[in-house]
Write a protein that holds these residues in place. Structure first.
Motif, PDB file in Angstrom:
ATOM      1  N   MET A  31      16.116  59.511  -9.649  1.00  0.00           N
ATOM      2  CA  MET A  31      16.237  58.702  -8.448  1.00  0.00           C
ATOM      3  C   MET A  31      17.359  59.270  -7.576  1.00  0.00           C
ATOM      4  N   PRO A  32      17.087  59.505  -6.291  1.00  0.00           N
ATOM      5  CA  PRO A  32      18.110  60.104  -5.414  1.00  0.00           C
ATOM      6  C   PRO A  32      19.344  59.213  -5.267  1.00  0.00           C
ATOM      7  N   ILE A  33      20.463  59.876  -5.064  1.00  0.00           N
ATOM      8  CA  ILE A  33      21.743  59.208  -4.855  1.00  0.00           C
ATOM      9  C   ILE A  33      22.151  59.406  -3.403  1.00  0.00           C
ATOM     10  N   LEU A  34      22.601  58.324  -2.754  1.00  0.00           N
ATOM     11  CA  LEU A  34      23.159  58.458  -1.407  1.00  0.00           C
ATOM     12  C   LEU A  34      24.553  59.065  -1.558  1.00  0.00           C
ATOM     13  N   ARG A  35      24.740  60.204  -0.963  1.00  0.00           N
ATOM     14  CA  ARG A  35      26.015  60.910  -1.071  1.00  0.00           C
ATOM     15  C   ARG A  35      26.925  60.571   0.099  1.00  0.00           C
ATOM     16  N   GLN A  36      28.217  60.692  -0.133  1.00  0.00           N
ATOM     17  CA  GLN A  36      29.196  60.528   0.937  1.00  0.00           C
ATOM     18  C   GLN A  36      29.072  61.727   1.871  1.00  0.00           C
ATOM     19  N   ILE A  37      29.151  61.486   3.175  1.00  0.00           N
ATOM     20  CA  ILE A  37      29.063  62.564   4.169  1.00  0.00           C
ATOM     21  C   ILE A  37      30.477  62.992   4.549  1.00  0.00           C
ATOM     22  N   ALA A  38      30.748  64.284   4.378  1.00  0.00           N
ATOM     23  CA  ALA A  38      32.058  64.841   4.738  1.00  0.00           C
ATOM     24  C   ALA A  38      32.283  64.674   6.233  1.00  0.00           C
ATOM     25  N   GLN A  39      33.463  64.216   6.596  1.00  0.00           N
ATOM     26  CA  GLN A  39      33.814  63.992   7.996  1.00  0.00           C
ATOM     27  C   GLN A  39      34.685  65.135   8.508  1.00  0.00           C
ATOM     28  N   LEU A  40      34.651  65.354   9.814  1.00  0.00           N
ATOM     29  CA  LEU A  40      35.440  66.404  10.459  1.00  0.00           C
ATOM     30  C   LEU A  40      36.878  66.336   9.947  1.00  0.00           C
ATOM     31  N   GLY A  41      37.397  67.472   9.513  1.00  0.00           N
ATOM     32  CA  GLY A  41      38.728  67.546   8.926  1.00  0.00           C
ATOM     33  C   GLY A  41      38.662  67.848   7.436  1.00  0.00           C
ATOM     34  N   GLN A  42      37.515  67.553   6.802  1.00  0.00           N
ATOM     35  CA  GLN A  42      37.341  67.903   5.391  1.00  0.00           C
ATOM     36  C   GLN A  42      37.188  69.420   5.278  1.00  0.00           C
ATOM     37  N   PRO A  43      37.973  70.081   4.425  1.00  0.00           N
ATOM     38  CA  PRO A  43      37.925  71.547   4.307  1.00  0.00           C
ATOM     39  C   PRO A  43      36.540  72.109   3.995  1.00  0.00           C
ATOM     40  N   VAL A  44      35.695  71.367   3.279  1.00  0.00           N
ATOM     41  CA  VAL A  44      34.374  71.882   2.915  1.00  0.00           C
ATOM     42  C   VAL A  44      33.532  72.215   4.146  1.00  0.00           C
ATOM     43  N   LEU A  45      33.809  71.555   5.273  1.00  0.00           N
ATOM     44  CA  LEU A  45      33.036  71.830   6.495  1.00  0.00           C
ATOM     45  C   LEU A  45      33.423  73.151   7.147  1.00  0.00           C
ATOM     46  N   ALA A  55      17.649  68.047  -7.534  1.00  0.00           N
ATOM     47  CA  ALA A  55      18.252  66.711  -7.393  1.00  0.00           C
ATOM     48  C   ALA A  55      19.150  66.671  -6.158  1.00  0.00           C
ATOM     49  N   LEU A  56      19.895  67.753  -5.892  1.00  0.00           N
ATOM     50  CA  LEU A  56      20.730  67.831  -4.693  1.00  0.00           C
ATOM     51  C   LEU A  56      19.866  67.707  -3.440  1.00  0.00           C
ATOM     52  N   ILE A  57      18.741  68.415  -3.406  1.00  0.00           N
ATOM     53  CA  ILE A  57      17.842  68.347  -2.250  1.00  0.00           C
ATOM     54  C   ILE A  57      17.351  66.911  -2.047  1.00  0.00           C
ATOM     55  N   GLU A  58      16.962  66.237  -3.117  1.00  0.00           N
ATOM     56  CA  GLU A  58      16.510  64.840  -3.009  1.00  0.00           C
ATOM     57  C   GLU A  58      17.634  63.941  -2.515  1.00  0.00           C
ATOM     58  N   ASP A  59      18.859  64.160  -3.018  1.00  0.00           N
ATOM     59  CA  ASP A  59      20.012  63.375  -2.563  1.00  0.00           C
ATOM     60  C   ASP A  59      20.270  63.609  -1.074  1.00  0.00           C
ATOM     61  N   MET A  60      20.167  64.874  -0.634  1.00  0.00           N
ATOM     62  CA  MET A  60      20.386  65.196   0.775  1.00  0.00           C
ATOM     63  C   MET A  60      19.334  64.515   1.655  1.00  0.00           C
ATOM     64  N   LEU A  61      18.085  64.540   1.222  1.00  0.00           N
ATOM     65  CA  LEU A  61      17.012  63.881   1.983  1.00  0.00           C
ATOM     66  C   LEU A  61      17.290  62.388   2.122  1.00  0.00           C
ATOM     67  N   ALA A  62      17.664  61.754   1.029  1.00  0.00           N
ATOM     68  CA  ALA A  62      17.930  60.312   1.061  1.00  0.00           C
ATOM     69  C   ALA A  62      19.140  59.997   1.938  1.00  0.00           C
ATOM     70  N   THR A  63      20.189  60.808   1.819  1.00  0.00           N
ATOM     71  CA  THR A  63      21.417  60.592   2.592  1.00  0.00           C
ATOM     72  C   THR A  63      21.147  60.756   4.077  1.00  0.00           C
ATOM     73  N   MET A  64      20.421  61.819   4.438  1.00  0.00           N
ATOM     74  CA  MET A  64      20.086  62.085   5.840  1.00  0.00           C
ATOM     75  C   MET A  64      19.227  60.967   6.423  1.00  0.00           C
ATOM     76  N   THR A  65      18.234  60.533   5.677  1.00  0.00           N
ATOM     77  CA  THR A  65      17.339  59.476   6.154  1.00  0.00           C
ATOM     78  C   THR A  65      18.112  58.181   6.378  1.00  0.00           C
ATOM     79  N   GLU A  66      18.955  57.830   5.429  1.00  0.00           N
ATOM     80  CA  GLU A  66      19.752  56.601   5.533  1.00  0.00           C
ATOM     81  C   GLU A  66      20.665  56.625   6.764  1.00  0.00           C
ATOM     82  N   ALA A  67      21.173  57.823   7.106  1.00  0.00           N
ATOM     83  CA  ALA A  67      22.112  57.963   8.221  1.00  0.00           C
ATOM     84  C   ALA A  67      21.415  58.252   9.556  1.00  0.00           C
ATOM     85  N   ASN A  68      20.065  58.234   9.580  1.00  0.00           N
ATOM     86  CA  ASN A  68      19.292  58.538  10.787  1.00  0.00           C
ATOM     87  C   ASN A  68      19.557  59.943  11.312  1.00  0.00           C
TER      88      ASN A  68
END
Length: 175
Positions: free
Chosen positions: A1-15, A32-45
């Motif tokens: 089952m996909p997990i909604l991931r936290q979205i890195a915000q401007l200022g986070q070094p990973v960006l 699983a990462l791809i599924e999590d990304m799909l779910a996270t993106m969809t949830e955030a429009n």
């Protein structure tokens, strides 16, 4: 089952860091990462999301244009995971268009992008794909490609006067 991931915000070094090539597409953790990304993106429009935006410094993103509250005029397409994507060529013809970003909430910017691009990537099944993209889909690809290159759309805005609040953007596009 996909997990909604936290979205890195401007200022986070990973960006802003360099990203690594993707390993074996069949790896269950990658799928699983791809599924999590799909779910996270969809949830955030979103209409796309890159692995660095969910704290994974990999050369992976999803392009998934569809009309939604953030992009009411977006064309619909099937969500496509793109592993180790490249821009093979781009048209000299460019157009400035409004962009927003899940990692830069509340701000939109007028960003010049190539109108047409040739791209190559591996699908989530490992197949090598080559396509020509144009218009909004080409814009989304270029925006996400910037993410795997350590850039955000603010780096491409030609003039700070081309930045507006999300509320003002929605007023502009509905006028």
């Amino acid at each position: 089952m996909p997990i909604l991931r936290q979205i890195a915000q401007l200022g986070q070094p990973v960006l802003r860091q360099e990203t690594a090539r993707v390993g074996d597409p069949a790896d269950p953790l990658l799928q699983a990462l791809i599924e999590d990304m799909l779910a996270t993106m969809t949830e955030a429009n979103g209409v796309g999301i890159a692995a660095p935006q969910v704290y994974e410094p990999l050369r992976l993103f999803i392009v998934a244009s569809r009309p939604n509250p953030r992009y009411p005029q977006a064309p619909a397409m099937a969500p496509t995971a793109m592993l180790d994507p490249e821009i093979i060529w781009q048209s000299d013809e460019t157009e400035a268009g409004w962009e927003g970003c899940l990692s830069v909430p509340g701000i939109r910017g007028l960003v010049p992008r190539s109108l047409r691009i040739g791209v190559r990537y591996r699908s989530r099944r490992g197949e090598v794909c080559e396509e020509e993209l144009s218009g909004f889909i080409a814009r989304v690809f270029q925006h996400e490609y910037d993410h795997i290159s350590g850039l955000v759309f603010l780096d491409r805005v030609a003039n700070n006067r081309d930045l507006v609040s999300e509320r003002e953007y929605l007023r502009l596009v509905s006028a």
